[in-house]
Design a protein around this motif. Sequence first.
Motif, PDB file in Angstrom:
ATOM      1  N   MET A 141      23.932  19.727 -29.076  1.00 42.02           N
ATOM      2  CA  MET A 141      25.327  19.777 -29.504  1.00 42.02           C
ATOM      3  C   MET A 141      25.442  20.460 -30.848  1.00 42.02           C
ATOM      4  N   ARG A 193      34.222  17.035 -34.098  1.00 37.38           N
ATOM      5  CA  ARG A 193      34.056  17.755 -32.840  1.00 37.38           C
ATOM      6  C   ARG A 193      32.591  17.829 -32.445  1.00 37.38           C
ATOM      7  N   THR A 218      38.286  20.216 -22.305  1.00 41.51           N
ATOM      8  CA  THR A 218      38.150  19.663 -23.643  1.00 41.51           C
ATOM      9  C   THR A 218      38.646  18.235 -23.581  1.00 41.51           C
ATOM     10  N   GLU A 238      30.407  20.055 -29.668  1.00 44.08           N
ATOM     11  CA  GLU A 238      30.368  21.090 -28.642  1.00 44.08           C
ATOM     12  C   GLU A 238      29.030  20.981 -27.932  1.00 44.08           C
ATOM     13  N   ARG A 292      26.122  22.048 -25.528  1.00 39.67           N
ATOM     14  CA  ARG A 292      25.605  23.353 -25.080  1.00 39.67           C
ATOM     15  C   ARG A 292      24.682  23.211 -23.896  1.00 39.67           C
ATOM     16  N   ASP A 298      33.780  19.216 -26.293  1.00 41.90           N
ATOM     17  CA  ASP A 298      33.993  20.354 -25.413  1.00 41.90           C
ATOM     18  C   ASP A 298      32.681  21.088 -25.192  1.00 41.90           C
ATOM     19  N   GLY A 299      32.773  22.257 -24.595  1.00 39.19           N
ATOM     20  CA  GLY A 299      31.560  23.011 -24.276  1.00 39.19           C
ATOM     21  C   GLY A 299      31.171  22.755 -22.833  1.00 39.19           C
ATOM     22  N   GLN A 300      29.933  22.365 -22.603  1.00 38.05           N
ATOM     23  CA  GLN A 300      29.414  22.115 -21.261  1.00 38.05           C
ATOM     24  C   GLN A 300      29.847  20.731 -20.778  1.00 38.05           C
ATOM     25  N   THR A 352      23.446  21.447 -35.787  1.00 39.91           N
ATOM     26  CA  THR A 352      22.989  21.263 -34.410  1.00 39.91           C
ATOM     27  C   THR A 352      22.299  19.915 -34.284  1.00 39.91           C
TER      28      THR A 352
END
Length: 165
Positions: free
Chosen positions: A93, A161, A46, A163, A165, A38-40, A104
């Motif tokens: 991410m 997960r 998602t 994410e 960015r 998910d995220g960008q 990260t």
Amino acid sequence: MRRRCVLGLSALSFGLLSPRRRGQAEGIDAAPVVLTVDGQVAGGETIDLTLEQIEALGFETLRTATPWTRGPQAFGGVPLRSLLRGLGVSGDMVASALNHYNVTIPAEDAERHGAFLATRLDGEPLRLRNRGPIWLIYPWSLRPELDQPPYHERAIWQLRRLEVR
């Protein structure tokens, strides 16, 4: 290798793999979701992926030693860049594990450093007890310059997960 990746990307883009979007109904016999991205992500959605969907993006084998195992081992899985390209996303991410460990992962780890989503060890699916179902590793045996603490810290096991960015 490139052909397998292109086939996987084509299958995903034509909906043959159809990753489940959050809130989409799951069938009784549906394979379990092992990774959420998910995220960008395009459309801000998602995306939930099964092991089969991840491996369809370009399954490869990486033989490498790790700081936590003895000697080189044969890991099967997908380069992180193949997953990101298959989903049409890029960027740094935040990776999260089942035990809530977060780290990260810079975008360059996927593109330049060969970050690899291991899903199998010696042909068998990784289980929770052996750092699965997904373990992000690096090609330490092939790239000794990566065998240092920053990359060890990013080698997140029981990945659940990403994410973007």
